[in-house]
Design a protein around this motif. Structure first.
Motif, PDB file in Angstrom:
ATOM      1  N   ILE A 147     -38.503 -43.227-105.924  1.00 19.97           N
ATOM      2  CA  ILE A 147     -38.105 -42.806-104.573  1.00 19.97           C
ATOM      3  C   ILE A 147     -39.328 -42.715-103.680  1.00 19.97           C
ATOM      4  O   ILE A 147     -40.304 -42.041-104.005  1.00 19.97           O
ATOM      5  CB  ILE A 147     -37.369 -41.452-104.595  1.00 19.97           C
ATOM      6  CG1 ILE A 147     -36.070 -41.561-105.406  1.00 19.97           C
ATOM      7  CG2 ILE A 147     -37.069 -40.985-103.170  1.00 19.97           C
ATOM      8  CD1 ILE A 147     -35.253 -40.280-105.428  1.00 19.97           C
ATOM      9  N   ILE A 148     -39.252 -43.413-102.560  1.00 19.98           N
ATOM     10  CA  ILE A 148     -40.266 -43.321-101.512  1.00 19.98           C
ATOM     11  C   ILE A 148     -39.681 -42.476-100.392  1.00 19.98           C
ATOM     12  O   ILE A 148     -38.686 -42.862 -99.764  1.00 19.98           O
ATOM     13  CB  ILE A 148     -40.657 -44.705-100.971  1.00 19.98           C
ATOM     14  CG1 ILE A 148     -41.201 -45.592-102.092  1.00 19.98           C
ATOM     15  CG2 ILE A 148     -41.683 -44.560 -99.843  1.00 19.98           C
ATOM     16  CD1 ILE A 148     -41.456 -47.025-101.651  1.00 19.98           C
ATOM     17  N   SER A 149     -40.268 -41.314-100.147  1.00 19.44           N
ATOM     18  CA  SER A 149     -39.797 -40.412 -99.097  1.00 19.44           C
ATOM     19  C   SER A 149     -40.840 -40.352 -97.996  1.00 19.44           C
ATOM     20  O   SER A 149     -42.034 -40.206 -98.274  1.00 19.44           O
ATOM     21  CB  SER A 149     -39.565 -39.007 -99.676  1.00 19.44           C
ATOM     22  OG  SER A 149     -38.701 -39.068-100.787  1.00 19.44           O
ATOM     23  N   TYR A 150     -40.391 -40.456 -96.768  1.00 22.34           N
ATOM     24  CA  TYR A 150     -41.326 -40.498 -95.641  1.00 22.34           C
ATOM     25  C   TYR A 150     -40.578 -40.168 -94.357  1.00 22.34           C
ATOM     26  O   TYR A 150     -39.341 -40.023 -94.358  1.00 22.34           O
ATOM     27  CB  TYR A 150     -41.962 -41.890 -95.543  1.00 22.34           C
ATOM     28  CG  TYR A 150     -41.044 -42.929 -94.912  1.00 22.34           C
ATOM     29  CD1 TYR A 150     -41.378 -43.533 -93.703  1.00 22.34           C
ATOM     30  CD2 TYR A 150     -39.831 -43.271 -95.498  1.00 22.34           C
ATOM     31  CE1 TYR A 150     -40.534 -44.461 -93.108  1.00 22.34           C
ATOM     32  CE2 TYR A 150     -38.991 -44.195 -94.923  1.00 22.34           C
ATOM     33  CZ  TYR A 150     -39.341 -44.785 -93.726  1.00 22.34           C
ATOM     34  OH  TYR A 150     -38.488 -45.700 -93.129  1.00 22.34           O
ATOM     35  N   ARG A 151     -41.316 -40.057 -93.273  1.00 20.43           N
ATOM     36  CA  ARG A 151     -40.720 -39.863 -91.956  1.00 20.43           C
ATOM     37  C   ARG A 151     -40.960 -41.134 -91.135  1.00 20.43           C
ATOM     38  O   ARG A 151     -42.107 -41.445 -90.817  1.00 20.43           O
ATOM     39  CB  ARG A 151     -41.323 -38.636 -91.265  1.00 20.43           C
ATOM     40  CG  ARG A 151     -40.981 -37.346 -92.013  1.00 20.43           C
ATOM     41  CD  ARG A 151     -41.487 -36.109 -91.290  1.00 20.43           C
ATOM     42  NE  ARG A 151     -41.059 -34.895 -91.999  1.00 20.43           N
ATOM     43  CZ  ARG A 151     -41.869 -34.082 -92.655  1.00 20.43           C
ATOM     44  NH1 ARG A 151     -43.171 -34.340 -92.701  1.00 20.43           N
ATOM     45  NH2 ARG A 151     -41.401 -33.019 -93.271  1.00 20.43           N
ATOM     46  N   PRO A 152     -39.905 -41.858 -90.832  1.00 14.63           N
ATOM     47  CA  PRO A 152     -40.079 -43.120 -90.113  1.00 14.63           C
ATOM     48  C   PRO A 152     -40.574 -42.894 -88.693  1.00 14.63           C
ATOM     49  O   PRO A 152     -40.286 -41.856 -88.078  1.00 14.63           O
ATOM     50  CB  PRO A 152     -38.670 -43.724 -90.105  1.00 14.63           C
ATOM     51  CG  PRO A 152     -37.758 -42.547 -90.219  1.00 14.63           C
ATOM     52  CD  PRO A 152     -38.485 -41.550 -91.088  1.00 14.63           C
ATOM     53  N   PHE A 153     -41.328 -43.861 -88.207  1.00 21.30           N
ATOM     54  CA  PHE A 153     -41.812 -43.766 -86.833  1.00 21.30           C
ATOM     55  C   PHE A 153     -40.681 -44.081 -85.865  1.00 21.30           C
ATOM     56  O   PHE A 153     -40.042 -45.130 -85.942  1.00 21.30           O
ATOM     57  CB  PHE A 153     -42.958 -44.739 -86.594  1.00 21.30           C
ATOM     58  CG  PHE A 153     -43.483 -44.679 -85.178  1.00 21.30           C
ATOM     59  CD1 PHE A 153     -44.265 -43.618 -84.769  1.00 21.30           C
ATOM     60  CD2 PHE A 153     -43.156 -45.664 -84.264  1.00 21.30           C
ATOM     61  CE1 PHE A 153     -44.739 -43.541 -83.466  1.00 21.30           C
ATOM     62  CE2 PHE A 153     -43.615 -45.594 -82.964  1.00 21.30           C
ATOM     63  CZ  PHE A 153     -44.410 -44.535 -82.560  1.00 21.30           C
ATOM     64  N   ILE A 154     -40.414 -43.134 -84.973  1.00 27.52           N
ATOM     65  CA  ILE A 154     -39.418 -43.305 -83.917  1.00 27.52           C
ATOM     66  C   ILE A 154     -40.104 -42.937 -82.614  1.00 27.52           C
ATOM     67  O   ILE A 154     -40.534 -41.799 -82.439  1.00 27.52           O
ATOM     68  CB  ILE A 154     -38.184 -42.417 -84.143  1.00 27.52           C
ATOM     69  CG1 ILE A 154     -37.571 -42.696 -85.530  1.00 27.52           C
ATOM     70  CG2 ILE A 154     -37.146 -42.641 -83.041  1.00 27.52           C
ATOM     71  CD1 ILE A 154     -36.482 -41.728 -85.908  1.00 27.52           C
TER      72      ILE A 154
END
Length: 223
Positions: A147-154
């Motif tokens: 699992i790759i967990s991250y905060r996408p750039f928006i």
């Protein structure tokens, strides 16, 4: 608060200030960490690898998902490994936890050592992400989960760290990158996190979780 000074510590915290930054980031990362561990669906007697564990505050939480869980954490920061060893001293003595200073691109493990692997908020710092994914693929058991967990750039909604050496990914960018690896994408999940305060501002951040599997089956996401 010196935003630049803090940002530069996130990739590889060092020294006393690095310890302070890591402690502060535990609050920022609690939701995304808890969600990741739940999505791993950890079973009894499984061997779990976490890449980039920080100061190890959440290590004990993984062990609560079953009996005889074996946890290995690696981090590129010597400071973080030292702190994590202090926090998890008793678990290390009992043999359930092993903490190692290592780079994701060259980990000191046999092939197919782990049942499940996760990495939380580290993808931004990977110098050669496909090499990193290849190494994870190597140490993960067949049909194992990564699992790759991250905060996408928006645009306009996320903390802007690009100017400090981060590589920020939109959801589409990261998915495109993963599709170049040998992993099969099982699912992509998005969560709206609880409100947090950072550097004097209030944020409702979104986090995403790519659930990947090591398998020889055809990647259903590929065209």
């Amino acid at each position: 608060m010196n935003f630049e000074k803090i940002a530069k510590q996130l990739a590889n915290p060092s020294g006393k200030f690095g310890e302070e930054v890591a402690s502060g980031m535990n609050t920022m990362n609690q939701f995304i960490s808890e969600t990741t561990y739940e999505l791993l669906q950890i079973k009894n007697s499984e061997s779990i690898l976490e890449i980039g564990l920080g100061n190890g505050k959440f290590t004990k939480d993984i062990l609560n998902y079953g009996s005889n869980i074996y946890y290995t954490g690696v981090d590129i920061s010597k400071t973080m490994i030292a702190e994590a060893k202090k926090l998890n001293h008793n678990l290390i003595k009992k043999g359930y936890v092993d903490l190692i200073h290592a780079d994701i691109e060259q980990m000191p493990f046999w092939d197919e050592t782990f049942d499940k692997v996760c990495t939380i908020n580290t993808v931004y710092f990977l110098k050669a992400p496909l090499n990193a994914f290849k190494e994870v693929f190597r140490v993960l058991a067949n049909k194992g989960i990564f699992i790759i967990s991250y905060r996408p750039f928006i645009e306009g909604q996320t903390l802007n760290f690009t100017q400090y050496g981060f590589r920020e990914y939109s959801s589409e960018d990261l998915e495109s990158l993963i599709l170049k690896s040998d992993f099969r994408i099982i699912e992509k999940i998005e969560k709206v996190e609880p409100e947090i305060k950072f550097n004097g501002q209030i944020y409702n951040l979104k986090s995403q979780y790519f659930l990947l599997q090591k398998t020889t089956a055809i990647n259903v996401y590929k065209k």
